[in-house]
Scaffold this motif. Sequence first.
Motif, mmCIF file in Angstrom:
data_model
loop_
_atom_site.group_PDB
_atom_site.id
_atom_site.type_symbol
_atom_site.label_atom_id
_atom_site.label_comp_id
_atom_site.label_asym_id
_atom_site.label_seq_id
_atom_site.Cartn_x
_atom_site.Cartn_y
_atom_site.Cartn_z
ATOM 1 N N PHE A 61 85.515 44.713 32.309
ATOM 2 C CA PHE A 61 85.915 45.771 31.950
ATOM 3 C C PHE A 61 84.890 46.353 30.756
ATOM 4 C CE2 PHE A 61 88.144 49.742 30.142
ATOM 5 C CZ PHE A 61 88.541 50.145 30.821
ATOM 6 N N ALA A 62 84.867 45.735 29.803
ATOM 7 C CA ALA A 62 84.296 46.175 29.142
ATOM 8 C C ALA A 62 82.472 46.155 29.129
ATOM 9 C CB ALA A 62 83.887 44.576 27.695
ATOM 10 N N ARG A 63 81.994 45.442 29.744
ATOM 11 C CA ARG A 63 81.271 46.069 30.421
ATOM 12 C C ARG A 63 80.365 47.145 30.915
ATOM 13 N NH1 ARG A 63 77.394 41.703 30.507
ATOM 14 N NH2 ARG A 63 77.980 39.480 30.310
ATOM 15 N N ARG A 64 81.334 47.754 31.906
ATOM 16 C CA ARG A 64 81.650 48.817 32.087
ATOM 17 C C ARG A 64 81.275 49.711 31.927
ATOM 18 N NH1 ARG A 64 81.409 47.387 38.538
ATOM 19 N NH2 ARG A 64 82.164 49.524 38.826
ATOM 20 N N PHE A 97 93.719 48.189 35.050
ATOM 21 C CA PHE A 97 93.329 49.247 33.892
ATOM 22 C C PHE A 97 91.937 49.262 35.123
ATOM 23 C CE2 PHE A 97 95.160 48.489 29.710
ATOM 24 C CZ PHE A 97 95.284 49.687 29.846
ATOM 25 N N LEU A 98 91.525 48.088 35.893
ATOM 26 C CA LEU A 98 89.692 48.535 36.979
ATOM 27 C C LEU A 98 90.174 49.434 37.828
ATOM 28 C CD1 LEU A 98 88.266 45.137 35.754
ATOM 29 C CD2 LEU A 98 86.975 46.801 35.699
ATOM 30 N N TRP A 114 88.751 49.602 45.472
ATOM 31 C CA TRP A 114 88.431 48.142 44.650
ATOM 32 C C TRP A 114 87.514 47.138 45.020
ATOM 33 C CZ3 TRP A 114 89.596 45.908 40.168
ATOM 34 C CH2 TRP A 114 89.761 44.321 40.567
ATOM 35 N N ASP A 115 87.031 47.137 46.582
ATOM 36 C CA ASP A 115 86.366 46.004 47.039
ATOM 37 C C ASP A 115 85.198 46.162 46.822
ATOM 38 O OD1 ASP A 115 88.497 45.246 48.688
ATOM 39 O OD2 ASP A 115 88.033 45.808 49.651
ATOM 40 N N SER A 116 84.819 47.634 46.352
ATOM 41 C CA SER A 116 83.126 47.802 46.061
ATOM 42 C C SER A 116 82.989 47.368 44.537
ATOM 43 C CB SER A 116 83.073 49.401 46.144
ATOM 44 O OG SER A 116 83.485 50.118 47.394
#
Length: 486
Positions: A119-122, A79-80, A90-92
């Motif tokens: 994921f929840a935090r973002r 999902f991320l 993705w590296d960022s």
Amino acid sequence: MATLVRKFWESVSSRSKATSESSDRHVVVQSWTGAFNNVPSDVFMLILQFLEPKEVAKLSIVCKYWRYLVSDDRLWLYFLQKEQSEHASWDSLIFAETHLRIASFNDQMMAQLSFMQIFARRAKVPGAIIIDGGSGYCKYGWSKYNDITGKSATFLEFGNIETPIFSRLTHFFATIYSRMHVKPSAQPIVVSLPICHYDDTESAKASRRQLKETIYSVLFDMNVPAVCAINQAILALYAARRTSGIVVNVGFHCTSVVPILHGKVMRKVGVEVVGLGALKVTGFLRELMQRRNIKFESLYTIRSLKENLCYVASDYEAELSKDTQGSYHAASEGWFTLSKERFQTGEILFNPRMAGIITMGLHQAVALCMDHCQSAAITEDESWFKTVVLAGGTACLPGLAERLEKELHGLLSPSMSNGIKVLPPPYGEKTAWFGAKLISNLIELLPWALVHEEEAVPTKGETQPHVVTDHIQLVIIVLIFYLWVQ
């Protein structure tokens, strides 16, 4: 089959209406979900990937077994990665979560967060307006977008925004918000602070503080809920996924060589300034074209030619004997053909006297900065200043990073030059903007983000559903069908 489905819906519906379950009901759930436990986990994961992340999270209330599967890091890695745009690599994301967030809070527990928690935090972080007010061109946009929304000629349209003039800054920010069709009170903002007032003197500190306070005052008067203001050089370094190094920012009027350690500008070490920027580079190309009687109508055409035809030679003398002719079609003015002008233009960054400018070359300024970093002996590890990140539109000239690295190896001693690496602007002229984009996902928690006294940073509220969505119903039907065909 119908009885099994009916029991499933009755159980899920009752769970969505209650916040706790008795131990007896847990036993009941486990008894009828035994058949679903026979579905291979890899099949279950493939089915879950068709759902929205919020819906997947809701499935964890069904039973302990499903909660275990739903929390699998592989699923949330998917999902991320799916959410990452073309520019947000993705590296960022990994860099932001493992270096910026953890370093900001100094909380080692955050390193143990699962990908589901990350994921929840973002997901809870609201979108932020990002404004990189460069001395030449201002880039602006929304953090949830893949790229900037637009850009403006800062100096030509607004004047010098590096001075704490309240009315000028108000006009600048109000104009950007108007062009974005966004209310200032709608989202927090990440704004870049210009690289100015370089010294570590009390006077320079006071000037930087005054500019920062004026920016805060202007934005809070516009009812912006939260403001995060960070130095442009630091943002460029973050965009290159580094927290320590030297940033060489080729600005509109001058070039700054900024040493940064752990996300902090080391002004005590010394920021080197070269009185040669993009404006003079473009002006030198104009002079070279005039010598050859090449007609043009605007400086915009010259700038376009610089961006599309010019480059930096690895060996200037050797390049003089080569056929370097190249052509470019400029809008409304037709075709232009340049030859030696293509590499002579960028050569003044290393030999300013070619353009009649009395100042040190870019490689000399960087070498001087490195020498100061080594002499300061801030840390035993000297590798922190051996990564050089270029920033600014003119820094995008092809060959500049390679030439600068070559010159540094020739200028410095072998012990100091060992390990030096020069990186081109990671995102071109938008490098600082994309560095701010990384910060925007942390804005709720960063200690340097100021929040308006009468406002709070808006967050996305979470509500517990009373019914299961159609997507989840589809997953259950697919699972039942899978069991039936086995």
